[in-house]
Design a protein around this motif. Structure first.
Motif, short mmCIF file in Angstrom:
data_model
loop_
_atom_site.label_atom_id
_atom_site.label_comp_id
_atom_site.label_asym_id
_atom_site.label_seq_id
_atom_site.Cartn_x
_atom_site.Cartn_y
_atom_site.Cartn_z
N GLY A 273 0.83 -1.29 0.09
CA GLY A 273 -0.15 0.13 0.15
C GLY A 273 0.77 1.37 0.00
N ASP A 274 0.24 2.24 0.59
CA ASP A 274 0.87 3.66 0.58
C ASP A 274 2.21 3.52 1.21
N LEU A 275 2.66 2.66 1.91
CA LEU A 275 4.06 2.68 2.64
C LEU A 275 5.03 2.11 1.55
N PRO B 189 1.10 6.97 -3.15
CA PRO B 189 -0.09 6.91 -2.39
C PRO B 189 -1.13 7.09 -3.39
N LEU B 190 -1.54 6.13 -4.32
CA LEU B 190 -2.69 6.03 -5.22
C LEU B 190 -3.38 4.74 -5.13
N LEU B 191 -4.37 4.99 -5.16
CA LEU B 191 -5.66 3.67 -4.97
C LEU B 191 -5.03 2.45 -5.68
N LYS B 192 -4.81 2.55 -7.06
CA LYS B 192 -4.49 1.53 -7.88
C LYS B 192 -3.36 0.87 -7.68
N VAL C 75 -7.41 -0.17 1.24
CA VAL C 75 -7.46 -0.62 0.00
C VAL C 75 -6.54 -1.79 -0.29
N SER C 76 -5.19 -1.51 0.07
CA SER C 76 -4.39 -2.77 -0.14
C SER C 76 -4.62 -3.79 0.80
N GLY C 77 -5.02 -3.70 2.02
CA GLY C 77 -5.24 -4.68 2.72
C GLY C 77 -6.43 -5.58 2.18
N VAL D 233 -6.97 -7.62 10.40
CA VAL D 233 -7.38 -6.80 11.43
C VAL D 233 -7.41 -5.41 11.22
N GLU D 234 -8.31 -4.65 11.65
CA GLU D 234 -8.44 -3.34 11.27
C GLU D 234 -8.78 -2.59 12.86
N ALA D 235 -7.85 -1.30 13.00
CA ALA D 235 -8.20 -0.49 13.93
C ALA D 235 -9.25 0.22 14.21
N THR D 236 -10.05 0.59 12.94
CA THR D 236 -11.22 1.43 13.06
C THR D 236 -12.42 1.00 12.33
N PHE E 253 -11.96 0.50 4.96
CA PHE E 253 -11.59 1.60 3.98
C PHE E 253 -11.84 2.76 4.89
N SER E 254 -11.24 3.04 5.94
CA SER E 254 -11.48 4.22 6.94
C SER E 254 -10.99 5.22 6.33
N THR E 255 -9.92 5.12 5.46
CA THR E 255 -9.24 6.53 4.77
C THR E 255 -10.21 7.07 3.98
N ILE E 256 -10.77 6.28 3.04
CA ILE E 256 -11.82 6.59 2.02
C ILE E 256 -13.14 7.04 2.62
N GLY F 117 -18.28 14.38 -1.27
CA GLY F 117 -18.35 14.50 -2.81
C GLY F 117 -16.84 14.82 -3.42
N LYS F 118 -15.87 14.32 -2.64
CA LYS F 118 -14.35 14.53 -2.95
C LYS F 118 -14.60 13.71 -4.59
N HIS F 119 -13.78 14.35 -5.44
CA HIS F 119 -13.56 13.79 -6.83
C HIS F 119 -12.29 13.05 -6.57
N ILE F 120 -12.51 11.84 -7.29
CA ILE F 120 -11.66 10.73 -7.20
C ILE F 120 -10.89 10.57 -8.59
N PHE F 121 -9.59 10.83 -8.52
CA PHE F 121 -8.55 10.29 -9.38
C PHE F 121 -8.19 9.06 -9.75
N THR F 122 -8.38 8.30 -10.84
CA THR F 122 -7.79 6.85 -11.06
C THR F 122 -6.50 6.85 -12.01
N ARG G 133 -6.56 -2.99 17.29
CA ARG G 133 -5.28 -2.30 16.83
C ARG G 133 -4.17 -2.89 17.02
N VAL G 134 -3.27 -3.23 16.26
CA VAL G 134 -1.96 -4.06 16.35
C VAL G 134 -0.82 -3.21 16.90
N ASP G 135 -0.30 -3.74 17.72
CA ASP G 135 0.83 -2.84 18.38
C ASP G 135 2.28 -3.37 17.73
N SER H 155 -3.46 18.06 -4.59
CA SER H 155 -2.98 16.84 -4.24
C SER H 155 -3.61 15.81 -3.57
N GLU H 156 -3.15 14.75 -3.34
CA GLU H 156 -3.80 13.75 -2.63
C GLU H 156 -4.02 14.02 -1.19
N ARG H 157 -3.26 15.17 -0.69
CA ARG H 157 -3.39 15.70 0.88
C ARG H 157 -4.27 16.53 1.08
C1 LIG Z 1 -7.49 13.02 1.41
C2 LIG Z 1 -7.01 12.17 0.66
C3 LIG Z 1 -7.24 12.13 -0.87
C4 LIG Z 1 -6.81 10.96 -1.71
N1 LIG Z 1 -7.34 11.19 -2.90
C5 LIG Z 1 -7.01 10.04 -3.93
C6 LIG Z 1 -7.53 10.06 -5.35
O1 LIG Z 1 -8.21 10.89 -5.70
N2 LIG Z 1 -6.97 9.24 -6.08
C7 LIG Z 1 -6.14 7.99 -5.60
O2 LIG Z 1 -5.78 7.19 -6.24
N3 LIG Z 1 -5.82 8.20 -4.25
C8 LIG Z 1 -6.11 8.94 -3.55
N4 LIG Z 1 -5.71 9.05 -2.14
C9 LIG Z 1 -4.60 8.14 -1.72
C10 LIG Z 1 -5.56 6.71 -1.41
O3 LIG Z 1 -6.31 7.21 -0.56
C11 LIG Z 1 -4.28 5.74 -0.71
O4 LIG Z 1 -3.52 5.42 -1.82
C12 LIG Z 1 -4.99 4.74 -0.25
O5 LIG Z 1 -6.15 4.64 0.53
C13 LIG Z 1 -3.97 3.63 0.50
O6 LIG Z 1 -4.38 2.50 0.80
P1 LIG Z 1 -3.64 1.62 2.06
O7 LIG Z 1 -4.33 0.43 2.06
O8 LIG Z 1 -2.35 1.77 1.82
O9 LIG Z 1 -4.04 2.60 3.16
P2 LIG Z 1 -5.32 3.09 3.77
O10 LIG Z 1 -6.18 3.09 2.92
O11 LIG Z 1 -4.91 4.36 4.73
O12 LIG Z 1 -5.62 2.02 5.14
C14 LIG Z 1 -4.87 1.59 5.96
C15 LIG Z 1 -5.97 0.95 7.21
O13 LIG Z 1 -5.10 0.46 8.09
C16 LIG Z 1 -5.74 0.77 9.35
N5 LIG Z 1 -4.72 0.83 10.41
C17 LIG Z 1 -3.63 1.83 10.72
N6 LIG Z 1 -3.15 1.42 11.71
C18 LIG Z 1 -3.38 0.23 12.19
C19 LIG Z 1 -2.92 -0.65 13.25
N7 LIG Z 1 -1.92 -0.47 13.99
N8 LIG Z 1 -3.59 -1.74 13.40
C20 LIG Z 1 -4.66 -2.07 12.60
N9 LIG Z 1 -5.23 -1.50 11.68
C21 LIG Z 1 -4.32 -0.15 11.41
C22 LIG Z 1 -6.32 2.20 9.15
O14 LIG Z 1 -7.48 2.17 10.07
C23 LIG Z 1 -6.80 2.05 7.61
O15 LIG Z 1 -8.08 1.46 7.52
C24 LIG Z 1 -6.04 10.21 -1.49
C25 LIG Z 1 -5.66 9.97 0.17
C26 LIG Z 1 -6.28 11.10 0.76
C27 LIG Z 1 -5.67 11.20 2.32
#
Ligand SMILES: Cc1cc2nc3c(=O)[nH]c(=O)nc-3n(C[C@H](O)[C@H](O)[C@H](O)COP(=O)(O)OP(=O)(O)OC[C@H]3O[C@@H](n4cnc5c(N)ncnc54)[C@H](O)[C@@H]3O)c2cc1C
Ligand code: SF4
Ligand code: SF4
Length: 821
Positions: A60-62, A66-69, A106-108, A125-128, A131-134, A140-145, A183-185, A313-315
């Motif tokens: 994922g993002d890490l 930082p993009l959905l796909k 998304v990645s999980g 295992v999910e802390a909240t 898809f909490s981030t999304i 109404g946020k526009h999504i870039f794919t 939440r995982v430690d 930007s995505e932020r």
């Molecule tokens: C405001 C904003 C707008 C964006 N707009 C776009 C866009 O238009 N187009 C696009 O392609 N991308 C966009 N992105 C980026 C996209 O959202 C991310 O790339 C994507 O969500 C990353 O997925 P991920 O699975 O890596 O992380 P996340 O989706 O962030 O998921 C991580 C999950 O892990 C959980 N978690 C965290 N710590 C722990 C823990 N210790 N134990 C258990 N669970 C935990 C969190 O609660 C969360 O649910 C945007 C991001 C943001 C913040």
């Protein structure tokens, strides 16, 4: 315009400051005037998601983009890698799971769908919430794919163009995937398996989940940077702006120097808030120029018609239109060079540029200073973080440096280090190794005795080889060429663009032919077979280029052929000779002062550093996987000037050398030249610059600081080319609209250039450090960057035809097809 800024009284510049002013101005002009942002700190993750902890994968993002796909793609691929791993056994962890996935973003979830398909016993295992981030994106946020034509691996796909549509779409695709809310430690490797430690209530023991493999998919969203101010934990401090209208008539403090801060300040002002915009710098130089302009327009006139229609930007999570429905616009006050110290319930305290305290009425604070990866989670789990140095890091670096010290002294005999003959004799391994007759000096005798008598005949190819085989330099060059070829193939396979293919083939050919086959085999073989006989035309040419010489056992100094490719002052032996070698002087002058500057004028410094030079050949091949280790930032940019010092040293030697030739052997310039060149203790040019910096540091730091340490900081030829490059037409041009400020381009730049800071402002990248490696162009997930040329105003006049970005190749194909129809 309302700008609060006190101008502190300053004493006049000191004598030292006046004295060094020209040097500082020159440094600024050449190297420190460029943006110098640093890459975000992330865990060290291999391309397949694996980490230094066996069995632990990060997705994922890490992993950087930082993009959905990309996030979904890495999640699904991690499961595919695990299933294909022969050491992975389904059901191999009694009472545990095949895979535990941490994070249901998304990645999980993409990993979970793939694990389900593969029939694995897994838990997510999910802390909240799923898809909490999304779910937390603004309404109404526009999504870039981006990238539009990319189809991520696995079953999770994205088509929606609004937040609500996206949530609906991905929820429907993941029905049936159960999520455990915890939440995982941390994760630890214990007793041959991985254990996932869940956060426990105070005083309770931690529950652990045993697993054969663990996928960490925890994203970066929740980890906002801290202001470091008292009262920061108060409920009125936010990291995101969802609805600016909520803050009409309120006293709002916005903190941050980037686009999200600027756009938050604009949105709140337009919605009728009384905004104070605080940032650390003297002026706003990080946001896009149009956002800076809008901030200043609103500060001058709150009723100005200012719009931010698309998130930048995505932020960025605000969409702004004129007045945002407010009856009256608000007010914007800019507070540069300020720092928040305390947040009270109804006030905030800040220090201004002069260090004076400013107290403001306040209802709400927006801390928009960015997010960072959850690094503590990785530290607790034993996953190394980019740029953090452990004991192992220091120990391995020291051992490799010791090996390089030995190797370069072994390779090069006759060096003067301390100026004390006895000490130099001990350090001069090359010579006593030879005296002892150890490998490789015993090779000719051994080959004649054990393999064939032809090895004793220098006219035979075996004989030529036999002479080469007793030279340590031969093995060094052989190893060098092998690395360039082997890791070059790896680079072509991984990066898959015509630009990379052509560049790598060119580098490998030059390295193997001109710097190995020609000087070690072809020229000596021709020489021993009478091609350069005295009285013939070829003999006349050879007399001027390769003087009679027998230190290696050949009839001539064929090693001088290195000078055909390596220009002065990188390769200086053909210029710093006892008597002038006119042909080499002509070749060197033409290379360094005519051909290279002309080529740089059109194509940038990379025309030599990225396509010809042997240091570049190794850095772009062996060093390709280590490029992110190059340190970035203003502190390191000052070290770019080391090369200027070495260039000045080389220039001084050149002047002394020419004066020495003119005034004769034994003249004062001749004596000073020899002292500085090879006799001065430690700092003599031959040992200090060529052996210590180019050799020991250049190669020794490869796996810890990237392969371009020598090229970026110290090479005197590069230093000269940096000056030429300041007048070049070359630039990396950017399509600003597409930039999502993901920082990938800056991260992959092994010349330490902050590429993103040019790209997200739509400015051509003109930093003279660029070596045209194309890593930024190739890695940009949205295809923002293209090699090109610009005019003096920075307008693009030409773009490269050879595609250096996969995305551009797909676009070209699509456009080509469209045109054909
Ligand atoms: C405001 C904003 C707008 C964006 N707009 C776009 C866009 O238009 N187009 C696009 O392609 N991308 C966009 N992105 C980026 C996209 O959202 C991310 O790339 C994507 O969500 C990353 O997925 P991920 O699975 O890596 O992380 P996340 O989706 O962030 O998921 C991580 C999950 O892990 C959980 N978690 C965290 N710590 C722990 C823990 N210790 N134990 C258990 N669970 C935990 C969190 O609660 C969360 O649910 C945007 C991001 C943001 C913040
Ligand atoms: S091409 Fe890009 S990554 Fe390579 S040196 Fe230039 S700016 Fe850096
Ligand atoms: S130009 Fe750089 S920051 Fe912008 S999208 Fe491309 S890689 Fe990311």
């Amino acid at each position: 315009m309302t700008v609060l800024n006190s101008a502190p009284g300053r004493a006049g510049p000191s004598f030292w400051s006046k004295l060094t002013q020209p040097v500082r101005a020159y440094t600024e002009w050449l190297h420190t005037c460029w943006p110098a942002g640093t890459p975000e700190k992330l865990p060290v993750v291999n391309e397949d998601g694996s980490t230094a902890v066996p069995g632990l994968y990060v997705v994922g993002d890490l992993t950087g983009i930082p993009l959905l796909k990309f996030s979904a793609d890495t999640g699904a691929k991690a499961i595919q890698t695990i299933v294909a791993d022969p050491t992975f056994k389904r059901g191999g962890t009694p009472g545990g799971y095949d895979v535990v996935i941490i994070g249901a973003g998304v990645s999980g979830m993409a990993a979970a769908l793939e694990a389900k398909k593969a029939g694995l016993k897994f838990l997510i295992v999910e802390a909240t919430e799923k898809f909490s981030t999304i779910v937390n994106f603004p309404k109404g946020k526009h999504i870039f794919t981006y990238p539009t034509d990319m189809v991520p691996a696995g079953d999770l796909q994205f088509h929606a163009d609004t937040k609500e549509g996206l949530v609906e779409e991905i929820t429907a695709q993941t029905i049936g995937v159960e999520v455990r809310k915890e939440r995982v430690d941390r994760v630890a490797r214990e007793g041959g398996m991985l254990k996932v430690y869940l956060n426990a209530q105070k005083g309770m023991p931690m529950e652990t989940l045993p697993a054969q493999r663990v996928i960490v998919a925890i994203g970066r969203s929740g980890n906002f940077r801290k202001l470091g101010a008292k009262g920061e934990e108060k409920g009125k401090v936010y990291n995101r702006l969802h609805d600016p209208k909520e803050f009409a008539g309120k006293n709002v403090l916005v903190v941050g120097g980037g686009d999200s801060a600027a756009e938050t300040a604009i949105a709140c002002t337009q919605a009728g808030a009384n905004v104070t915009f605080s940032f650390r710098g003297k002026q706003l130089d990080r946001p896009k120029p149009e956002n800076v302009e809008k901030v200043h327009m609103l500060a001058a006139d709150p009723a100005a018609d200012v719009r931010v229609e698309r998130p930048s930007s995505e932020r960025q999570s605000t969409a702004v239109g004129k007045y945002m429905g407010a009856m009256t616009p608000g007010k914007m006050t800019i507070l540069p060079e300020s720092k928040v110290t305390t947040i009270h319930d109804d006030k905030v305290e800040l220090t201004d540029g002069a260090g004076a305290m400013v107290s403001l009425d306040n209802d709400v604070v927006f801390s928009m200073i960015g997010r960072e990866a959850p690094l503590d989670f990785f530290r607790r789990s034993g996953v190394p973080i980019h740029g953090e140095r452990s004991v192992k890091w220091w120990v391995t670096l020291s051992l490799f440096m010791m090996f390089c010290i030995w190797m370069f002294h072994w390779k090069k005999g006759g060096v003067h280090i301390t100026g004390i003959a006895a000490v130099d004799k001990i350090l001069d391994m090359g010579h006593w190794w030879e005296k002892l007759g150890w490998f490789p000096y015993n090779m000719p005798g051994w080959l004649v005795g054990h393999v064939s008598v032809s090895f004793a005949n220098p006219a035979h190819l075996f004989g030529v080889l036999s002479i080469a085989l007793k030279s340590p330099g031969f093995y060094y060059s052989l190893a060098y060429c092998s690395c360039v070829v082997i890791f070059g193939i790896d680079r072509i396979r991984r990066r898959k663009t015509p630009y990379i293919r052509n560049q790598t083939i060119c580098l490998a050919f030059i390295q193997c032919f001109f710097l190995f086959v020609l000087p070690f085999l072809l020229l000596p073989w021709a020489g021993h077979n009478g091609w350069f006989a005295t009285g013939t035309t070829m003999g006349g040419i050879a007399d001027r280029l390769f003087e009679p010489y027998d230190a290696m056992g050949h009839d001539r100094a064929y090693w001088r052929a290195f000078g055909l490719i390596l220009a002065w002052p990188l390769f200086f032996f053909n210029v710093f000779t006892d008597q002038p070698m006119w042909w080499w002087l002509g070749i060197s002058i033409a290379q360094t002062f005519i051909f290279i500057p002309i080529a740089i004028y059109f194509y940038g410094k990379g025309v030599y550093c990225g396509w010809i030079c042997s240091c570049g050949a190794l850095a772009e091949t062996l060093g390709d996987r280590h490029r992110t280790k190059m340190p970035h930032g203003p502190f390191w940019n000052r070290f770019n000037m080391v090369g200027q010092v070495f260039l000045a040293f080389a220039m001084l030697l050149l002047v002394l050398r020419v004066a020495g030739w003119t005034l004769g052997t034994g003249s004062r310039p001749d004596l000073i030249f020899h002292y500085l060149y090879e006799r001065m203790p430690v700092f003599n040019y031959k040992w200090f610059v060529d052996l210590l910096w180019a050799g020991i540091f250049g190669v020794g730091l490869y796996f810890w600081f990237s392969g371009r340490v020598w090229c970026r900081f110290a090479c005197p030829l590069a230093a000269l080319m940096h000056i030429y490059a300041r007048f070049s037409k070359f630039g990396i041009v950017a399509d600003k609209k597409k930039c999502i400020s993901c920082n990938v381009c800056t991260t992959v730049c092994h010349q330490g250039i902050d590429v993103m800071n040019f790209a997200n402002k739509g400015l051509p990248m003109k930093d003279p450090q660029c070596v045209r490696c194309s890593a930024c162009v190739q890695s940009c997930p949205t295809g923002v960057l293209t090699f090109g040329m610009t005019d003096k105003m920075g307008n693009t006049t030409r773009t490269d035809k050879t595609p250096a970005s996969r995305l551009h190749m797909v676009e070209l194909k699509v456009n080509g097809k469209a045109m054909a129809h």
